[in-house]
Design a protein around this motif. Sequence first.
Motif, PDB file in Angstrom:
ATOM      1  N   PRO A   1       0.839  -1.352  -0.061  1.00 37.80           N
ATOM      2  CA  PRO A   1      -0.069   0.093   0.027  1.00 37.80           C
ATOM      3  C   PRO A   1       0.605   1.410   0.094  1.00 37.80           C
ATOM      4  O   PRO A   1       0.223   2.199  -0.496  1.00 37.80           O
ATOM      5  CB  PRO A   1      -0.848   0.017   1.147  1.00 37.80           C
ATOM      6  CG  PRO A   1      -0.236  -1.162   2.242  1.00 37.80           C
ATOM      7  CD  PRO A   1       0.517  -2.061   1.189  1.00 37.80           C
ATOM      8  N   GLU A   2       2.013   1.376   0.349  1.00 38.13           N
ATOM      9  CA  GLU A   2       2.779   2.175   0.457  1.00 38.13           C
ATOM     10  C   GLU A   2       3.309   2.887  -0.844  1.00 38.13           C
ATOM     11  O   GLU A   2       3.485   4.180  -1.073  1.00 38.13           O
ATOM     12  CB  GLU A   2       4.286   2.124   1.043  1.00 38.13           C
ATOM     13  CG  GLU A   2       4.301   1.533   2.643  1.00 38.13           C
ATOM     14  CD  GLU A   2       4.028   0.239   2.581  1.00 38.13           C
ATOM     15  OE1 GLU A   2       4.928  -0.585   2.184  1.00 38.13           O
ATOM     16  OE2 GLU A   2       3.068  -0.081   3.337  1.00 38.13           O
ATOM     17  N   MET A   3       3.269   1.954  -1.952  1.00 39.77           N
ATOM     18  CA  MET A   3       3.850   2.333  -3.224  1.00 39.77           C
ATOM     19  C   MET A   3       2.538   2.483  -4.160  1.00 39.77           C
ATOM     20  O   MET A   3       2.824   2.923  -5.415  1.00 39.77           O
ATOM     21  CB  MET A   3       4.483   1.432  -3.957  1.00 39.77           C
ATOM     22  CG  MET A   3       5.803   1.133  -2.965  1.00 39.77           C
ATOM     23  SD  MET A   3       7.022  -0.058  -3.885  1.00 39.77           S
ATOM     24  CE  MET A   3       7.357   1.028  -5.358  1.00 39.77           C
TER      25      MET A   3
ATOM     26  N   LYS B   1      -4.745   6.766  -3.984  1.00 36.85           N
ATOM     27  CA  LYS B   1      -5.142   7.903  -3.256  1.00 36.85           C
ATOM     28  C   LYS B   1      -4.962   9.158  -4.011  1.00 36.85           C
ATOM     29  O   LYS B   1      -5.826  10.025  -4.032  1.00 36.85           O
ATOM     30  CB  LYS B   1      -4.686   7.900  -1.763  1.00 36.85           C
ATOM     31  CG  LYS B   1      -5.061   6.792  -1.231  1.00 36.85           C
ATOM     32  CD  LYS B   1      -4.573   6.913   0.231  1.00 36.85           C
ATOM     33  CE  LYS B   1      -5.046   5.666   1.282  1.00 36.85           C
ATOM     34  NZ  LYS B   1      -4.622   5.664   2.474  1.00 36.85           N
ATOM     35  N   LYS B   2      -3.678   9.413  -4.575  1.00 36.42           N
ATOM     36  CA  LYS B   2      -3.337  10.682  -5.510  1.00 36.42           C
ATOM     37  C   LYS B   2      -4.185  10.568  -6.574  1.00 36.42           C
ATOM     38  O   LYS B   2      -4.472  11.741  -6.763  1.00 36.42           O
ATOM     39  CB  LYS B   2      -1.737  10.285  -5.704  1.00 36.42           C
ATOM     40  CG  LYS B   2      -1.169  11.640  -6.252  1.00 36.42           C
ATOM     41  CD  LYS B   2       0.105  11.507  -6.734  1.00 36.42           C
ATOM     42  CE  LYS B   2       0.686  12.540  -7.626  1.00 36.42           C
ATOM     43  NZ  LYS B   2       1.898  12.553  -8.158  1.00 36.42           N
TER      44      LYS B   2
ATOM     45  N   SER C   1      -8.680  13.463  -9.383  1.00 37.51           N
ATOM     46  CA  SER C   1      -9.895  13.319 -10.248  1.00 37.51           C
ATOM     47  C   SER C   1     -10.941  14.204  -9.256  1.00 37.51           C
ATOM     48  O   SER C   1     -12.035  14.838 -10.082  1.00 37.51           O
ATOM     49  CB  SER C   1     -10.402  12.001 -10.353  1.00 37.51           C
ATOM     50  OG  SER C   1     -10.758  11.319  -9.302  1.00 37.51           O
ATOM     51  N   GLU C   2     -11.121  14.116  -7.949  1.00 36.88           N
ATOM     52  CA  GLU C   2     -12.091  14.855  -7.243  1.00 36.88           C
ATOM     53  C   GLU C   2     -11.848  16.159  -7.334  1.00 36.88           C
ATOM     54  O   GLU C   2     -13.028  17.178  -7.429  1.00 36.88           O
ATOM     55  CB  GLU C   2     -12.134  14.531  -5.785  1.00 36.88           C
ATOM     56  CG  GLU C   2     -12.608  12.999  -5.459  1.00 36.88           C
ATOM     57  CD  GLU C   2     -12.753  12.602  -4.091  1.00 36.88           C
ATOM     58  OE1 GLU C   2     -12.237  13.291  -3.194  1.00 36.88           O
ATOM     59  OE2 GLU C   2     -13.093  11.574  -3.921  1.00 36.88           O
TER      60      GLU C   2
END
Length: 73
Positions: free
Chosen positions: A57-59, A63-64, A69-70
């Motif tokens: 999940p760190e890589m 989320k970015k 997109s939001e």
Amino acid sequence: MRPAQLLLNQAKKGSGIGIPVELTPLFIAMGLALASGTYFTYKKFRHDDSLRVTKNPEMSNLKKVLAESENKE
């Protein structure tokens, strides 16, 4: 004359698979190439942490990308 003919017929029968002896080095070279390719591919997939084969999940950039997109909407 008859026993000699029987011996000739028995000598003609080959045992095993009819692979020419000249192809033995080719089979050895191909076997080594397949074995080394399999070994190094397994080694790369198993021990390289920069690949996204395992859950890391760190890589993840998910989320970015979702945040960008939001912001556009």
